[in-house]
Design a protein around this motif. Structure first.
Motif, mmCIF file in Angstrom:
data_model
loop_
_atom_site.group_PDB
_atom_site.id
_atom_site.type_symbol
_atom_site.label_atom_id
_atom_site.label_comp_id
_atom_site.label_asym_id
_atom_site.label_seq_id
_atom_site.Cartn_x
_atom_site.Cartn_y
_atom_site.Cartn_z
ATOM 1 N N ASN A 1 9.917 4.242 45.826
ATOM 2 C CA ASN A 1 8.554 4.028 46.295
ATOM 3 C C ASN A 1 8.617 3.951 47.813
ATOM 4 O OD1 ASN A 1 7.505 3.676 43.605
ATOM 5 N ND2 ASN A 1 8.425 1.634 43.633
ATOM 6 N N VAL A 2 7.790 4.719 48.495
ATOM 7 C CA VAL A 2 7.933 4.838 49.947
ATOM 8 C C VAL A 2 6.617 4.529 50.652
ATOM 9 C CG1 VAL A 2 8.709 6.294 51.845
ATOM 10 C CG2 VAL A 2 9.630 6.677 49.550
ATOM 11 N N MET A 3 6.700 3.641 51.639
ATOM 12 C CA MET A 3 5.573 3.374 52.523
ATOM 13 C C MET A 3 5.870 4.042 53.857
ATOM 14 S SD MET A 3 2.601 2.031 53.065
ATOM 15 C CE MET A 3 2.285 0.763 51.828
ATOM 16 N N LEU A 4 5.097 5.080 54.173
ATOM 17 C CA LEU A 4 5.251 5.783 55.444
ATOM 18 C C LEU A 4 4.456 5.044 56.510
ATOM 19 C CD1 LEU A 4 5.564 7.992 53.090
ATOM 20 C CD2 LEU A 4 5.048 9.664 54.865
ATOM 21 N N ILE B 1 10.361 1.038 53.270
ATOM 22 C CA ILE B 1 9.463 1.257 54.399
ATOM 23 C C ILE B 1 10.184 2.183 55.364
ATOM 24 C CG2 ILE B 1 8.338 0.211 56.407
ATOM 25 C CD1 ILE B 1 8.071 -2.374 54.784
ATOM 26 N N VAL B 2 9.514 3.258 55.766
ATOM 27 C CA VAL B 2 10.090 4.199 56.732
ATOM 28 C C VAL B 2 9.146 4.297 57.915
ATOM 29 C CG1 VAL B 2 10.956 6.534 57.135
ATOM 30 C CG2 VAL B 2 11.148 5.525 54.847
ATOM 31 N N THR B 3 9.597 3.878 59.087
ATOM 32 C CA THR B 3 8.760 3.987 60.279
ATOM 33 C C THR B 3 9.035 5.314 60.988
ATOM 34 O OG1 THR B 3 10.329 2.902 61.788
ATOM 35 C CG2 THR B 3 8.833 1.481 60.544
ATOM 36 N N GLY B 4 8.074 5.717 61.812
ATOM 37 C CA GLY B 4 8.193 7.021 62.475
ATOM 38 C C GLY B 4 8.129 8.152 61.472
ATOM 39 N N ALA B 5 7.298 7.978 60.431
ATOM 40 C CA ALA B 5 7.349 8.865 59.270
ATOM 41 C C ALA B 5 6.294 9.964 59.266
ATOM 42 C CB ALA B 5 7.210 8.036 57.988
ATOM 43 N N ALA B 6 5.556 10.138 60.351
ATOM 44 C CA ALA B 6 4.524 11.171 60.359
ATOM 45 C C ALA B 6 5.098 12.562 60.574
ATOM 46 C CB ALA B 6 3.476 10.870 61.431
ATOM 47 N N THR B 7 6.217 12.652 61.263
ATOM 48 C CA THR B 7 6.801 13.952 61.581
ATOM 49 C C THR B 7 8.328 13.844 61.619
ATOM 50 O OG1 THR B 7 6.752 13.518 63.969
ATOM 51 C CG2 THR B 7 4.842 14.656 63.022
ATOM 52 N N GLY B 8 8.968 14.992 61.738
ATOM 53 C CA GLY B 8 10.384 15.062 62.065
ATOM 54 C C GLY B 8 11.326 14.369 61.115
ATOM 55 N N VAL B 9 12.315 13.694 61.688
ATOM 56 C CA VAL B 9 13.375 13.071 60.904
ATOM 57 C C VAL B 9 12.826 11.962 60.017
ATOM 58 C CG1 VAL B 9 15.508 11.730 61.049
ATOM 59 C CG2 VAL B 9 15.163 13.671 62.583
ATOM 60 N N GLY B 10 11.929 11.131 60.553
ATOM 61 C CA GLY B 10 11.351 10.061 59.751
ATOM 62 C C GLY B 10 10.632 10.598 58.521
ATOM 63 N N LEU B 11 9.876 11.658 58.703
ATOM 64 C CA LEU B 11 9.177 12.286 57.571
ATOM 65 C C LEU B 11 10.169 12.865 56.574
ATOM 66 C CD1 LEU B 11 6.695 13.302 56.102
ATOM 67 C CD2 LEU B 11 6.601 15.240 57.697
ATOM 68 N N ALA B 12 11.226 13.496 57.064
ATOM 69 C CA ALA B 12 12.237 14.067 56.169
ATOM 70 C C ALA B 12 12.881 12.975 55.320
ATOM 71 C CB ALA B 12 13.300 14.813 56.976
ATOM 72 N N ILE B 13 13.145 11.830 55.918
ATOM 73 C CA ILE B 13 13.726 10.712 55.169
ATOM 74 C C ILE B 13 12.749 10.218 54.112
ATOM 75 C CG2 ILE B 13 14.504 8.314 55.351
ATOM 76 C CD1 ILE B 13 15.541 9.042 58.176
ATOM 77 N N ALA B 14 11.487 10.060 54.501
ATOM 78 C CA ALA B 14 10.474 9.585 53.550
ATOM 79 C C ALA B 14 10.318 10.545 52.378
ATOM 80 C CB ALA B 14 9.140 9.399 54.274
ATOM 81 N N HIS C 1 12.529 12.700 51.263
ATOM 82 C CA HIS C 1 13.762 12.690 50.474
ATOM 83 C C HIS C 1 13.819 11.456 49.569
ATOM 84 C CE1 HIS C 1 17.976 13.535 49.566
ATOM 85 N NE2 HIS C 1 18.225 12.254 49.804
ATOM 86 N N PHE C 2 13.460 10.315 50.116
ATOM 87 C CA PHE C 2 13.486 9.090 49.318
ATOM 88 C C PHE C 2 12.505 9.187 48.146
ATOM 89 C CE2 PHE C 2 15.582 5.324 51.569
ATOM 90 C CZ PHE C 2 16.547 6.128 52.142
ATOM 91 N N ALA C 3 11.333 9.739 48.411
ATOM 92 C CA ALA C 3 10.349 9.903 47.331
ATOM 93 C C ALA C 3 10.873 10.847 46.255
ATOM 94 C CB ALA C 3 9.031 10.410 47.899
ATOM 95 N N GLU C 4 11.513 11.934 46.678
ATOM 96 C CA GLU C 4 12.095 12.888 45.727
ATOM 97 C C GLU C 4 13.153 12.233 44.856
ATOM 98 O OE1 GLU C 4 13.615 15.998 48.128
ATOM 99 O OE2 GLU C 4 11.631 16.804 48.671
ATOM 100 N N LEU D 1 3.837 -4.894 56.294
ATOM 101 C CA LEU D 1 4.574 -5.553 55.214
ATOM 102 C C LEU D 1 3.632 -5.969 54.093
ATOM 103 C CD1 LEU D 1 7.177 -6.661 54.061
ATOM 104 C CD2 LEU D 1 6.860 -8.719 55.460
ATOM 105 N N SER D 2 2.476 -6.501 54.457
ATOM 106 C CA SER D 2 1.492 -6.912 53.443
ATOM 107 C C SER D 2 1.015 -5.720 52.628
ATOM 108 C CB SER D 2 0.293 -7.587 54.111
ATOM 109 O OG SER D 2 0.669 -8.801 54.717
ATOM 110 N N ALA D 3 0.774 -4.590 53.294
ATOM 111 C CA ALA D 3 0.330 -3.386 52.587
ATOM 112 C C ALA D 3 1.403 -2.896 51.619
ATOM 113 C CB ALA D 3 -0.005 -2.289 53.598
ATOM 114 N N THR D 4 2.654 -3.008 52.021
ATOM 115 C CA THR D 4 3.754 -2.591 51.142
ATOM 116 C C THR D 4 3.829 -3.492 49.915
ATOM 117 O OG1 THR D 4 4.987 -1.827 53.085
ATOM 118 C CG2 THR D 4 6.224 -2.119 51.044
#
Length: 266
Positions: A33-36, A11-24, A26-29, A74-77
């Motif tokens: 399995n990543v929940m943004l 689970i990556v929070t703050g994942a719509a833009t910027g650093v959070g998105l970059a982490i999400a 990268h993890f997917a690459e 958490l339930s969605a994940t």
């Protein structure tokens, strides 16, 4: 020791833009399995449509300041991936504050956005990690990585509220690390300096001279790419850092080694 996160669920929070998105991303690459998670559903949807080629990225939009929203995340994940192995607390905000203004409530905002949300979500996810590891007698049960900043150790009066929230995040990281160590859940943080995030890009557009000022105060002479931070986060989430917990890794190009008070705030 492997740095692989393939097959893990994060689970990556703050994942719509910027650093959070970059982490999400990268993890997917790297096969996770990543929940943004973020408040901006439009950006989340657009990003998932753009990069989800293997079906290993999903998103959840909601206000994580609400406990029910955290529970729904958490339930969605679990509905999507059956488990959660990694939590990246990447939802953060930087706001200036006036330390002499009694009407300034920025400190409350910063503590809520940058600390309290991560605190509650870490509790919730850790309980799930413990439950799903019942009967597992060895190996890592889970990893939590918090995003912090070198602002926790710097002194900029107009960033008092943000700096306090980052210092509190560092201490929360250490406290959770000790509390969760018996459960084999590791908790670490990354304190970063200037990273080419969405917000910094906008600031640099408005202030053309800021880039050279930042680079002049950074021994490595440049601003980090968001992917570089994502790689550090991967290391902390992987078995490759299996004997590390309660650590706040500094990723700032050496800036905190010599950064004077007069240096740029980003």
């Amino acid at each position: 020791m492997s740095f692989s996160i393939e097959g893990k669920t994060a689970i990556v929070t703050g994942a719509a833009t910027g650093v959070g998105l970059a982490i999400a991303r990268h993890f997917a690459e790297k096969g996770a399995n990543v929940m943004l998670a973020d408040m901006d559903e439009e950006k989340l949807c657009k990003e998932c449509d753009k990069v989800d080629e293997d079906g290993n990225i999903k998103y959840f939009a909601g206000d994580l300041r609400e406990r029910l929203t955290m529970a729904n995340l958490l339930s969605a994940t679990l509905d999507s991936y059956d488990r959660v192995d990694i939590l990246i607390n990447g939802s953060r905000q930087v706001l200036p504050s006036d330390p002499l203004d009694p009407e300034d409530d920025t400190l409350d905002t910063m503590l809520s956005q940058n600390l309290s949300n991560a605190y509650r979500l870490s509790q919730m996810v850790a309980k799930r990690m413990i439950k799903q590891a019942e009967g597992q007698t060895e190996g890592q049960v889970g990893a939590i990585v918090n995003l912090s900043s070198i602002a926790a150790r710097r002194t900029h009066p107009n960033l008092l509220a943000y700096s306090v929230s980052c210092a509190a995040m560092d201490q929360m990281t250490r406290s959770f690390a000790v509390a969760l160590a018996p459960e084999r859940i590791r908790v670490n943080a990354v304190a970063f300096g200037s990273v080419m995030s969405t917000s910094l890009k906008q600031v640099l557009k408005e202030n053309k001279e800021l880039r050279s000022l930042i680079e002049a105060h950074t021994p490595l002479g440049r601003i980090a790419a968001a992917k570089e931070l994502a790689e550090t986060v991967q290391f902390l989430a992987s078995d490759g850092s299996g004997f590390m917990t309660g650590q706040v890794m500094t990723v700032d190009g050496g800036r905190s080694l010599l950064d004077p008070v007069a240096a740029p705030i980003h």
